[in-house]
Motif scaffolding. Structure first.
Motif, short mmCIF file in Angstrom:
data_model
loop_
_atom_site.label_atom_id
_atom_site.label_comp_id
_atom_site.label_asym_id
_atom_site.label_seq_id
_atom_site.Cartn_x
_atom_site.Cartn_y
_atom_site.Cartn_z
N GLY A 13 0.79 -1.23 0.00
CA GLY A 13 0.00 0.00 0.00
C GLY A 13 0.82 1.28 0.00
N GLN A 14 2.13 1.20 -0.24
CA GLN A 14 2.98 2.39 -0.21
C GLN A 14 3.76 2.51 -1.52
OE1 GLN A 14 5.47 2.64 3.24
NE2 GLN A 14 3.86 1.98 4.63
N ALA A 15 4.27 3.70 -1.74
CA ALA A 15 5.15 3.93 -2.89
C ALA A 15 6.44 3.14 -2.69
CB ALA A 15 5.46 5.42 -3.01
N PRO A 16 7.18 2.85 -3.75
CA PRO A 16 8.41 2.08 -3.60
C PRO A 16 9.40 2.73 -2.62
CG PRO A 16 7.83 2.22 -5.91
CD PRO A 16 6.88 3.13 -5.16
N ALA A 17 9.93 1.91 -1.72
CA ALA A 17 10.97 2.38 -0.80
C ALA A 17 12.31 2.41 -1.53
CB ALA A 17 11.04 1.45 0.41
N LEU A 18 12.48 1.50 -2.50
CA LEU A 18 13.66 1.45 -3.36
C LEU A 18 13.18 1.27 -4.78
CD1 LEU A 18 15.85 -1.05 -1.31
CD2 LEU A 18 16.11 1.43 -1.39
N ASP A 19 13.83 1.95 -5.71
CA ASP A 19 13.41 1.85 -7.11
C ASP A 19 14.64 1.76 -8.01
OD1 ASP A 19 11.78 1.81 -9.35
OD2 ASP A 19 11.60 3.99 -9.45
N ASN A 20 14.83 0.59 -8.61
CA ASN A 20 15.90 0.35 -9.58
C ASN A 20 17.30 0.60 -8.98
OD1 ASN A 20 16.77 -0.50 -12.12
ND2 ASN A 20 16.89 1.60 -12.87
N ILE A 31 31.02 -1.96 4.08
CA ILE A 31 30.31 -0.78 3.61
C ILE A 31 29.51 -0.18 4.76
CG2 ILE A 31 30.13 -1.66 1.25
CD1 ILE A 31 27.07 -2.02 1.90
N GLY A 32 29.20 1.07 4.62
CA GLY A 32 28.31 1.76 5.55
C GLY A 32 27.26 2.49 4.73
N LEU A 33 26.04 2.49 5.21
CA LEU A 33 24.97 3.22 4.54
C LEU A 33 24.57 4.40 5.39
CD1 LEU A 33 22.66 0.26 3.42
CD2 LEU A 33 24.23 1.57 2.01
N GLY A 38 13.89 7.31 6.44
CA GLY A 38 12.97 6.95 5.37
C GLY A 38 13.58 6.87 3.99
N SER A 39 14.91 6.92 3.90
CA SER A 39 15.54 6.90 2.58
C SER A 39 15.75 5.49 2.02
CB SER A 39 16.87 7.66 2.61
OG SER A 39 17.79 7.01 3.47
N GLY A 40 15.48 4.45 2.80
CA GLY A 40 15.57 3.08 2.30
C GLY A 40 16.77 2.29 2.79
N LYS A 41 17.52 2.83 3.77
CA LYS A 41 18.72 2.14 4.27
C LYS A 41 18.38 0.78 4.87
CE LYS A 41 19.66 5.39 7.16
NZ LYS A 41 18.50 6.26 6.96
N THR A 42 17.43 0.74 5.76
CA THR A 42 17.06 -0.51 6.41
C THR A 42 16.46 -1.48 5.41
OG1 THR A 42 16.73 0.59 8.53
CG2 THR A 42 15.64 -1.54 8.24
#
Length: 93
Positions: A13-20, A31-33, A38-42
């Protein structure tokens, strides 16, 4: 090698958290993120660890889809540190 290729993921029910999203991580690389809330790290790390499946694209560990690897193989190859260290190993319940 961990390879993320053209991955898209959306929670119901939400917009993509990650896209392509695409990235490759070679053995021995750390690596570190970083990014805003809300940017999609988790979400990305859950996909990397095989804890979530992408809606599109693929996540490969040594050329094999992570969904086929199983927890034992994933745990030997990928270290995951949770945001909340209290939930890392033990819980109150």
């Amino acid at each position: 090698m961990l390879e993320i290729s053209a991955v898209t993921f959306a929670y119901p029910g939400q917009a993509p958290a990650l896209d392509n999203v695409s990235v490759s991580i070679v053995p021995g690389e750390f690596i570190g993120l970083a990014g805003r809330n809300g940017s999609g790290k988790t979400t990305l790390t859950r996909l990397m660890a095989g804890l979530a499946k992408p809606a599109a694209g693929q996540v490969l560990l040594d050329g094999k889809p992570t969904q086929e690897c199983g927890p034992k193989v994933m745990a030997r190859s990928i270290g995951y540190v949770f945001q909340n260290p209290d939930r890392q190993i033990f819980r109150d319940t």
